[in-house]
Design a protein around this motif. Structure first.
Motif, short mmCIF file in Angstrom:
data_model
loop_
_atom_site.label_atom_id
_atom_site.label_comp_id
_atom_site.label_asym_id
_atom_site.label_seq_id
_atom_site.Cartn_x
_atom_site.Cartn_y
_atom_site.Cartn_z
N GLY A 198 0.61 -1.25 0.06
CA GLY A 198 -0.23 -0.03 0.09
C GLY A 198 0.49 1.02 -0.10
N ILE A 199 1.90 1.24 -0.66
CA ILE A 199 2.91 2.50 -0.66
C ILE A 199 2.51 3.30 -1.80
N ALA A 200 2.51 4.85 -1.62
CA ALA A 200 2.35 5.56 -2.38
C ALA A 200 3.58 6.08 -3.21
N TYR A 201 3.35 6.12 -4.64
CA TYR A 201 4.95 6.67 -5.11
C TYR A 201 4.83 7.81 -5.70
N LEU A 202 5.85 8.69 -5.72
CA LEU A 202 5.83 9.50 -6.75
C LEU A 202 7.14 9.25 -7.63
N PHE A 203 6.53 8.74 -8.94
CA PHE A 203 7.52 8.11 -9.79
C PHE A 203 8.10 9.10 -10.79
N ILE A 204 9.37 9.43 -10.87
CA ILE A 204 9.81 10.35 -11.63
C ILE A 204 10.43 9.51 -13.10
N ALA A 205 10.18 10.10 -14.14
CA ALA A 205 10.57 9.54 -15.20
C ALA A 205 10.71 10.54 -16.52
N HIS A 206 11.35 10.04 -17.25
CA HIS A 206 11.26 10.81 -18.63
C HIS A 206 10.74 10.11 -19.89
N ASP A 207 9.95 9.10 -19.58
CA ASP A 207 9.19 8.34 -20.35
C ASP A 207 7.99 8.13 -19.98
N LEU A 208 7.11 8.72 -20.81
CA LEU A 208 5.59 8.86 -20.63
C LEU A 208 4.99 7.26 -20.61
N ALA A 209 5.48 6.35 -21.40
CA ALA A 209 5.06 4.99 -21.46
C ALA A 209 5.37 4.41 -20.40
N VAL A 210 6.63 4.47 -19.70
CA VAL A 210 6.87 3.86 -18.36
C VAL A 210 5.87 4.08 -17.51
N VAL A 211 5.65 5.34 -17.38
CA VAL A 211 4.89 5.97 -16.14
C VAL A 211 3.63 5.68 -16.37
N ARG A 212 2.92 5.51 -17.51
CA ARG A 212 1.50 5.14 -17.70
C ARG A 212 1.27 3.67 -17.29
N HIS A 213 2.29 2.95 -17.10
CA HIS A 213 2.11 1.78 -16.56
C HIS A 213 2.11 1.65 -15.00
N LEU A 214 2.50 2.59 -14.44
CA LEU A 214 2.56 2.43 -13.10
C LEU A 214 1.86 3.46 -12.28
N ALA A 215 1.51 4.72 -13.05
CA ALA A 215 0.78 5.61 -12.49
C ALA A 215 -0.44 5.51 -12.70
N GLN A 216 -1.31 6.26 -11.43
CA GLN A 216 -2.75 6.33 -11.88
C GLN A 216 -3.03 7.86 -12.40
N ARG A 217 -1.98 8.68 -11.91
CA ARG A 217 -2.15 10.03 -12.40
C ARG A 217 -0.56 10.64 -13.11
N THR A 218 -0.69 11.28 -14.13
CA THR A 218 0.70 11.91 -14.51
C THR A 218 0.73 13.24 -14.55
N VAL A 219 2.04 13.91 -14.20
CA VAL A 219 2.08 15.23 -14.39
C VAL A 219 3.29 15.38 -15.15
N VAL A 220 3.13 16.47 -16.25
CA VAL A 220 4.12 16.52 -17.18
C VAL A 220 4.86 17.85 -16.77
N MET A 221 6.04 17.70 -16.61
CA MET A 221 6.93 19.19 -16.23
C MET A 221 7.71 19.58 -17.19
N TYR A 222 7.86 21.13 -17.54
CA TYR A 222 8.94 21.66 -18.56
C TYR A 222 9.43 22.88 -18.07
N ARG A 223 10.61 22.97 -17.74
CA ARG A 223 11.49 23.80 -17.27
C ARG A 223 10.78 24.38 -15.98
N GLY A 224 10.55 23.58 -14.88
CA GLY A 224 10.25 23.80 -13.83
C GLY A 224 8.63 24.10 -13.55
N GLN A 225 7.75 23.81 -14.62
CA GLN A 225 6.40 24.09 -14.54
C GLN A 225 5.74 23.22 -14.99
#
Lengths: 344, 626, 313
Positions: A198-225
């Motif tokens: 039951g752990i929560a993750y903040l999963f940081i990656a550069h690959d959208l596809a990888v994140v899609r597999h694990l995350a329920q929600r995705t946040v996309v960042m560019y230059r700090g925003q």
């Protein structure tokens, strides 16, 4: 619902005056209990800095970070210690996240040292238990990191992070340095551990596809925003922000036919050879965006709600009509690959 | 202490032991009284009664050297302890705390470091004559500056390591981190520096004694003895030898010990990689066995590059390790072939061998490599000069380190151009601009004037590609050219490579671990696993129906291939190390389709169809499980 | 470039203050009374007290330092206790000799050290090992001993070089060279050892870099790769090492000048120390510090010429 982790208007700046680097520039997000939130971005997006500021490795310039309701933004090292049982981190490089001159047993004992818990036998038992959970055997305990492969070292690093049963684990690009087949194993491991513990993750990656597999929600960042945030499937399959769309179009898939389609779609999208200085006003993506117009360069776009949990920071995205309930409202115009304003 | 194994170090330790003994218990080494003057026998050479001769006052030289060790040793102990304590504490504090404390300490150290020690000691001795403790205390403070800088830099290095971050995140206190991670790293450095500092103290101390600032006479000192010899130089030249030799040998011993310790440290801390030795153009004559070429050749006589049954091994003849055992593939003119595999499969080493540049102790032990009809494994340096850059170009993985940081980009490109064709500087500059335009760099003139560190990753890679194209090659070998780049930049570089290939009719051999890259760029793909080719096919055919279980597993484990909520398909286990390759099929331990027969014998490649090969005995039984 | 010089100066000025204060402080600890030293043991008490007032010895140490500093900034470093001569004049007369020795030694170190280092890095076998041996030996053999051995052989026995003394350049370059040859060679030996070792290590490191591999693969000539590219990168840490060596060079210069009766600042400092001539030795320390700063500036300039990352941010 009280979020496990909530971040409001976080800013992390390095340097000052003209030479200030806004690594994290007004970021807000939440992670619920047991939820996996993916943070995706390229180099310079600030995603790593975001993760590091949560665990206190990087000082925060302004904004708040709350964990279980308590403000942890500016805790001193001493006050932070009890927190370290709850918030842990897995790092990117498996080769340097384990001290090469210490045995695995010594490395796995470290989390206990800080908290003064349990005696040696108990520690060893727990270490064996954790190693088994990450699919390694007990004879690893007396070996050194050099005797293991990259994937195995990463498992050990995960075991170390889990020793104190944390509620939240910040994963800083944990699979980027691994081969594809090992990557799949480790991603499955993350999923299994989450399901079991039951752990929560903040999963940081550069690959959208990888994140899609694990995350329920995705946040996309560019230059700090944050450019876009929403349900992982939506952000990956039907991105609304021009940057997310360019990320999606650029990521190669192992299918030559689909690649050709993507290539054609890519023509007219963002160019990377223009001058990439980060402007202090306006949308940070404006200089590369094929759909940018004057307002983009002058004003920072507000975060617009596209659907109940889906947001994007772009002038071109229209907010959901009041009363809209489903996430995939097909009446709304989606941003197709707009005609280029200038030649690539 | 494995130090004893090296003869030079062992002898040095012995010598230092003797000197120490002389300092502690001189009467053990000599019966003579160093102050016993025998004015009838001054300045004698070596004899039975006086092994090393006598001084200007008839004293026994050997005795004076033995007894002269003590003041030297006292000086060393004094100065060294102060230097070690101040330097270590200062260095760790400065390195770990950073900020203002560090700023102050490092500046103080810089100032102290710039002061000639001997000079300040002159001041001290002129104020406090014969006061060794004052002098050595001062010297210790000055020496601590150098040590502080070194300890600080080691501490900074450790502090940046992710495992220290992990310890911080685990909640360890500062002192815990110092004890567990920083001090173990510093300790070996301190041993090395202690030896070197001791050597410096000896040189300075004896220099001062030579000038008359040594122990109060008639106490013996090594430097004083040299001064005596100098005074007698017109009468006798023997005294010079033993007096100076004592100093020289001790300093030599200390620096040899320091060196040996330093080598030991480097060996202990460096990761075990196949270290690259001095690069020499490899003129290699391999053991070519004609029967090896009964191999399954890609049936194409018009191939530009044809690699057959290539095997590469590292190490010397006695202790050899094969890392590539059987690689066969070809590249036709204008075609893009991808060498795909994970780390450790041998693809990079293979590509390096095609250019005759197997790293370190590696060499080709079997097989052939034919380029434009010539066997390249027997090529001479002259042959390679005609091929590298001119017929084959090379692009590497990390663009920032592929270019010399001390020269402007345009300069390096110009050098490449002029190397491959005779032309004036003006013509070369024009050609450089052309090249930069052909890799789609905006404002090529401005870029040419820049240094590599002023370029972004994507721009630097474009420059590296331009460099590879300077000689107008017909084949470009690209070793993971986009792995270090962001995905949007990667897409553009792949577009660029595709365009260049079309414009120039250039063939490309791309080494990659990324199937998406292969799918985007390649016409044909060669899949490698554990030093062998396991499958080779046209890209469309391979993606549509991979035959080798490894290819199947690899493609299936791509995140795009599984629906979001399901587990990813993952190949269990790890890639075997070349030293532990199974005797049968190398993939068998991890294979879902393996049967008993798989592990019995090595598997050979089989032609499945035109341009299609597979190394699997189960590939054709009832189709692959897809 | 200007920024670099500016940076070196901002380092230099506090350093001069600190060094001068430090030596002033040390000197002030002396138990001997300068007034009595000057006037001799037979002077009357009143004369001594008057002298003390004249020398402002009743002031606090900071007051005395301030007074000294003001004089120093005007070029007046006081008067020597022994002989009463003007310190600045005496030191200026000897500056040329020491500067010649330092610069020529550094030149020898640069040329021989880098040369030996390249040879031992690029060539193996006997030549490489010999170069290695010279490195180790050069560091271990004390400069003054080597100087004596060389003198004993080349000057006393063969008479090729003068046993002592120094002739200035305007008396003929040949004589100048001959008088410098042995001292400079002896002084530079340790530096040659250290620099050649560093050069070898940096060359090997540079040759293992990626750009060397890429250049070789793309057909650059071996000579260009080694001597134009790798060497340039390798000299960066070598410049640093030369800066470190300069400091110890000045230390051994004191001994070597004394040995050769070479009329430089070092030998003056040694005799001043023997005679407890504190103003003189203090002056010498200042001059030496200035030489360190000067050489540091030269090295900084070389740095910026070689490494563009320093020059262009």
């Amino acid at each position: 619902m009280n979020a496990l982790l909530s971040i409001h208007n976080l800013r992390v700046h390095f340097g000052k005056g003209d030479r200030v680097v806004r690594a994290v520039d007004d970021v807000s997000l939440e992670v619920g209990d047991g939820e996996t939130v993916g943070v995706v971005g390229e180099s310079g997006s600030g995603k790593s800095t975001l993760g590091r500021s949560i665990v206190g490795l990087v000082p925060v310039t302004s904004g708040t970070i709350k964990f279980r309701g308590a403000d942890i933004t500016t805790l001193s090292a001493r006050h932070r210690r009890p927190l370290t049982a709850d918030i842990q981190m897995v790092f990117q490089d498996p080769f340097s996240s384990l001290n090469p001159s210490r045995t695995i047993a010594q490395t796995l004992a470290e989390p206990f040292l800080a908290h003064g818990r349990s005696d040696r036998t108990h520690r060893r038992e727990m270490a064996v238990d954790m190693l088994n959970r990450v699919e390694l055997t007990a004879d690893a305990l007396d070996k050194y990191p050099a005797q293991f492969s990259g994937g195995q070292r990463q498992r050990i690093a995960i075991a170390r992070a889990l020793m104190l049963s944390p509620r939240l684990v910040i994963c800083d690009e944990p699979v980027s340095a691994l081969d594809l087949s090992i990557q799949a194993q480790i991603l499955n491991l993350f999923a299994d551990l989450r399901d079991d513990l039951g752990i929560a993750y903040l999963f940081i990656a550069h690959d959208l596809a990888v994140v899609r597999h694990l995350a329920q929600r995705t946040v996309v960042m560019y230059r700090g925003q944050i450019m876009e945030s929403g349900p992982a499937a939506d952000v990956n399959d039907s991105p609304r922000h021009p940057y997310t769309q360019s990320l999606h179009a650029a990521a190669p898939v192992p299918d030559p036919i689909m690649q050709r389609t993507r290539r054609e779609a890519r023509i007219g999208s963002a160019s990377t050879t223009v001058d990439l200085t980060s402007p202090s006003v306006g949308c940070p993506f404006a200089s590369r965006c094929p759909s940018a117009f004057d307002r983009c360069r002058l004003e920072r776009p507000p975060t617009v709600q596209i659907a109940p949990r889906h947001h994007a920071a772009c002038f071109l995205v229209q907010p959901a009509a009041p009363g809209a309930t489903d996430d995939n409202n097909t009446d709304l115009p989606t941003i197709q690959h707009a005609q280029p304003r200038r030649s690539p | 202490m494995g130090l004893i194994r090296r003869p030079a170090a062992a002898i040095s330790i012995l010598w230092i032991g003797l000197v120490t003994l002389a300092a502690i218990w001189p009467s053990l080494l000599t019966n003579a009284d160093p102050n016993n003057q025998d004015l009838a026998n001054i300045l004698q050479g070596p004899s039975w009664s006086h092994v090393l001769g006598t001084t200007t006052l008839g004293e026994d030289v050997y005795a004076r050297i033995v007894y002269g060790a003590r003041p030297m040793a006292v000086a060393i102990v004094f100065a060294l302890s102060i230097a070690l304590v101040l330097g270590t504490i200062g260095g760790v504090v400065a390195g770990y705390l950073g900020g203002a404390v560090d700023g102050f300490l490092i500046r103080a150290a810089d100032v102290l470091f710039a002061i000639p020690g001997l000079l300040i000691l002159l001041v001290v001795y002129s104020v406090f004559p014969y006061n060794i403790s004052a002098g050595m205390a001062t010297f210790g403070v000055i020496l601590s500056a150098g040590l502080l800088r070194i300890v600080r830099s080691v501490t900074l290095g450790v502090r940046e390591e992710p495992y220290v971050d992990a310890a911080v995140v685990s909640g360890l206190s500062r002192s815990q981190i110092m004890t567990r991670h920083v001090f173990p790293r510093i300790r070996p450095v301190l041993f090395v520096q202690a030896a070197l500092i001791a050597a410096i103290v000896i040189v300075v101390d004896s220099g001062l004694a030579f000038l008359g600032f040594g122990p109060r006479p008639p106490q013996p000192s090594w430097g004083g003895l040299v001064a005596e010899a100098r005074g007698a130089i017109f009468r006798q030249s023997w005294l010079l030898i033993p007096s100076g030799a004592a100093i020289a040998l001790t300093v030599l011993a200390l620096s040899l010990i320091g060196d040996a310790l330093r080598d030991q440290n480097t060996a202990a801390w460096a990761p075990s990689k196949l270290t690259r030795q001095r690069q020499k153009p490899t003129t290699h004559v391999p053991a070519l066995r004609p029967e090896a070429i009964d191999a399954v050749l890609d049936d194409d006589a018009s191939a530009l590059l044809s690699v057959t049954n290539l095997a590469i091994a590292f190490g010397d003849a006695a202790d050899q390790l094969e890392v590539v055992s059987d690689v066969t593939f070809s590249v036709r003119p204008g075609e893009v072939v991808g060498l795909v595999g994970e780390s450790g499969c041998g693809k990079s080493v293979t590509a390096a061998s095609v250019l005759g540049m197997t790293p370190g102790t590696g060499r080709v032990v079997r097989g052939s490599c034919v380029f434009e009809g010539r066997e390249m494994l027997t090529a001479t340096a002259g042959d390679w000069a005609a091929i590298r850059g001119r017929r084959i170009g090379f692009v590497s993985q990390e663009p920032m380190v592929s270019l010399d940081p001390t020269y402007r980009v345009g300069h390096q490109l110009r050098e490449a151009v002029r190397r491959h064709q005779k032309c004036s500087r003006r013509a070369a500059s024009d050609r450089v601009i052309e090249l930069l335009e052909s890799v789609q760099l905006p404002d090529p003139v401005a870029v040419a004037k820049r240094y590599p560190h002023q370029l972004s990753g994507g721009m630097a890679q474009r420059v590296a590609i331009a460099l590879a194209l300077a000689g107008d090659p017909i084949l470009l070998i690209a070793d993971e050219p986009t792995t270090a780049l962001d995905v949007t930049v990667q897409a553009e570089i792949l577009d660029l490579l595709r365009r260049l290939r079309a414009e120039r009719q250039m063939a490309v051999l791309i080494i990659t671990h990324d199937w998406g890259v292969a799918a985007d760029l390649c016409d044909r793909v060669v899949v490698m696993y554990a030093g062998e080719v396991v499958e080779a096919a046209d890209i469309h055919a391979l993606i549509a129906q991979p035959l080798h279980p490894y290819s199947v597993g690899l493609l299936d484990s791509h995140p795009e291939r599984s629906p979001a909520d399901e587990r990813l398909v993952a190949i269990p286990g790890n890639v075997p190390h070349p030293a532990h390759w199974p005797t049968g099929c190398r993939f068998e331990p991890r294979c879902p389709r393996s049967i008993e027969r798989c592990s019995l014998n090595p598997v050979a490649e089989v032609h499945i169809g035109p341009d299609r090969r597979v190394r699997c005995i189960r590939a054709c039984d009832g189709g692959a499980p897809r | 470039m200007l920024r670099l010089i500016g940076r070196r100066l901002t380092f230099a000025i506090p350093m001069l203050f600190i060094v001068s204060f430090l030596s002033f402080f040390l000197v002030s600890l002396s138990p001997t009374d300068p007034a009595r030293v000057i006037l001799g043991p037979y002077a009357s008490q009143e004369a001594v007290e008057a002298k003390q007032l004249e020398l402002h010895l009743d002031d606090s140490i900071f007051g005395q330092y301030w007074r000294w500093l003001q004089g120093a900034l005007h070029g007046d470093l006081g008067r020597s206790i022994v002989g009463g001569g003007d310190v600045t004049t005496q030191l200026n007369a000897r500056l040329g000799a020491t500067l010649s020795l330092v610069l020529v030694s550094l030149g020898v170190v640069a040329v021989l050290g880098v040369g030996l280092g390249i040879v031992s890095a690029v060539r193996g076998g006997v030549i490489g090992r010999t170069a290695d041996a010279i490195s180790v030996a050069g560091f271990a053999l004390p400069a003054f001993w080597i100087a004596l051995l060389l003198t004993s052989f080349f000057s006393v026995r063969l008479g090729w070089f003068p046993v002592a003394g120094y002739s200035t350049i305007d008396q003929g370059v040949r004589d100048w060279g001959r008088s410098l040859a042995l001292p400079a060679f002896a002084a530079s030996l340790a530096g040659v050892a250290v620099v050649s070792k560093q050069t070898r290590a940096s060359m090997l490191e540079a040759l293992s870099r990626d750009y060397v591999r890429v250049m070789e693969a793309n057909g650059f000539s071996r000579r260009s790769i080694v001597y134009r590219h790798a060497l340039r990168n390798a000299t960066i840490p070598v410049v640093t090492v030369m800066g470190v060596f300069t400091v110890s060079l000045l230390g051994s210069a004191v001994v070597i000048e004394n040995l050769f009766a070479y009329p430089g600042i070092g030998s003056l400092a040694a005799s001043a120390a023997a005679q407890h001539d504190l103003p003189l030795i203090q002056g010498a320390v200042i001059y030496f510090t200035l030489i360190v700063i000067f050489v540091g500036l030269l090295l900084d300039i070389s740095y910026s010429l070689i490494d563009p990352r320093v020059r262009v941010h």
